[in-house]
Motif scaffolding. Sequence first.
Motif, PDB file in Angstrom:
ATOM      1  N   VAL A  92       0.852  -1.184   0.000  1.00 57.09           N
ATOM      2  CA  VAL A  92       0.000   0.000   0.000  1.00 57.09           C
ATOM      3  C   VAL A  92       0.886   1.232   0.000  1.00 57.09           C
ATOM      4  CG1 VAL A  92      -1.845   1.257   1.208  1.00 57.09           C
ATOM      5  CG2 VAL A  92      -1.742  -1.254   1.346  1.00 57.09           C
ATOM      6  N   GLY A  93       0.602   2.188  -0.871  1.00 56.95           N
ATOM      7  CA  GLY A  93       1.369   3.423  -0.903  1.00 56.95           C
ATOM      8  C   GLY A  93       0.450   4.622  -1.030  1.00 56.95           C
ATOM      9  N   HIS A  94       0.782   5.676  -0.311  1.00 56.25           N
ATOM     10  CA  HIS A  94      -0.016   6.907  -0.365  1.00 56.25           C
ATOM     11  C   HIS A  94       0.824   8.040  -0.911  1.00 56.25           C
ATOM     12  CE1 HIS A  94      -1.569  10.689   1.697  1.00 56.25           C
ATOM     13  NE2 HIS A  94      -2.510  10.361   0.843  1.00 56.25           N
ATOM     14  N   SER A  95       0.284   8.781  -1.890  1.00 59.77           N
ATOM     15  CA  SER A  95       0.907   9.993  -2.424  1.00 59.77           C
ATOM     16  C   SER A  95       2.286   9.673  -2.989  1.00 59.77           C
ATOM     17  CB  SER A  95       0.962  11.058  -1.317  1.00 59.77           C
ATOM     18  OG  SER A  95       1.257  12.327  -1.830  1.00 59.77           O
ATOM     19  N   LEU A  96       3.345  10.268  -2.457  1.00 52.51           N
ATOM     20  CA  LEU A  96       4.685   9.933  -2.912  1.00 52.51           C
ATOM     21  C   LEU A  96       4.993   8.456  -2.655  1.00 52.51           C
ATOM     22  CD1 LEU A  96       7.303  11.145  -4.137  1.00 52.51           C
ATOM     23  CD2 LEU A  96       8.082  11.545  -1.784  1.00 52.51           C
ATOM     24  N   GLY A  97       4.427   7.915  -1.589  1.00 51.38           N
ATOM     25  CA  GLY A  97       4.570   6.480  -1.326  1.00 51.38           C
ATOM     26  C   GLY A  97       3.865   5.635  -2.365  1.00 51.38           C
ATOM     27  N   GLY A  98       2.819   6.186  -2.998  1.00 50.07           N
ATOM     28  CA  GLY A  98       2.166   5.474  -4.091  1.00 50.07           C
ATOM     29  C   GLY A  98       3.066   5.360  -5.302  1.00 50.07           C
ATOM     30  N   TRP A  99       3.796   6.423  -5.593  1.00 45.84           N
ATOM     31  CA  TRP A  99       4.797   6.379  -6.674  1.00 45.84           C
ATOM     32  C   TRP A  99       5.852   5.325  -6.361  1.00 45.84           C
ATOM     33  CZ3 TRP A  99      10.001   8.424  -6.120  1.00 45.84           C
ATOM     34  CH2 TRP A  99      10.740   8.445  -7.326  1.00 45.84           C
ATOM     35  N   ARG A 100       6.332   5.298  -5.139  1.00 43.63           N
ATOM     36  CA  ARG A 100       7.344   4.319  -4.752  1.00 43.63           C
ATOM     37  C   ARG A 100       6.796   2.896  -4.852  1.00 43.63           C
ATOM     38  NH1 ARG A 100       9.402   4.579   0.605  1.00 43.63           N
ATOM     39  NH2 ARG A 100       7.544   5.629   1.404  1.00 43.63           N
ATOM     40  N   ALA A 101       5.562   2.711  -4.374  1.00 40.97           N
ATOM     41  CA  ALA A 101       4.969   1.370  -4.393  1.00 40.97           C
ATOM     42  C   ALA A 101       4.753   0.884  -5.822  1.00 40.97           C
ATOM     43  CB  ALA A 101       3.643   1.388  -3.633  1.00 40.97           C
TER      44      ALA A 101
END
Length: 256
Positions: A92-101
């Motif tokens: 699960v990634g949110h925002s910049l973490g979504g790009w990373r995920a």
Amino acid sequence: MTLSSRMIQVKGRSTEVLTAGQQEPLVFLHGGGIVEGFDPFVPLAGRFTVTAPLMPGYGATELDPPLAGREQVIEDIRDALDELGIQRTVLVGHSLGGWRAAAFAARFPERVSELVLAAPFGMDVPEHPLPDMMAMSPAERLAALTNDPSIWEGRLPTGPDPEFEAARGREGQSIMRFHPGPHDPDLPGLLSSVSAPTLLLWGEDDKTIPAGHADAWHKALPHSSVKTFPATGHLLFHERSEAIAAITDFVRSSRA
């Protein structure tokens, strides 16, 4: 139940990891700021072992050596999962973490069983431009992140706080070292390699990464679906408990 903190060594870097639960792994990759906290993910610990490794410069994770570019970001995630003994996970990634995920799932598809991207950063959607957050005042920035100002209660200093400002400064330094710019031009091509069932979650009133970006992601991801939440901003997990419940529902339905 709360998320507990521990330190691990990731290729010589002291890295803080938050965890809760004793079930199958679910790894959460946070966004560009963590002042809002991780409290919404505690309920998932009844179904998963929730694990959130903090990026360099965030929390107690050492800032140096720097991560320079997408590939090093992906490798840092891989190395953290290796150290934690997680070979395959719900990611699960949110925002910049979504790009990373998303980038990690494209590079290592065998390690991601299901992928959940909440208002992910990275697409170039000219008809839905991103706001200039750096040009905003602190109050404007907070208002752009959420429709629910109560999220910030008890999380922000009421006066000068050098420790708080230093922590935000380290986060900014970390991002500047690997951030691709206004968008990641290579991202659409990478996403075609994502094989995991993917759920896109978005607040319909997101002022940070507009919900108009959801269609571009949906078209680029081979096995994706979209769920949106009305009257909801960028911090959708904090604003809507339904966004957290959607993760469990998605994993259950994808395996049915």
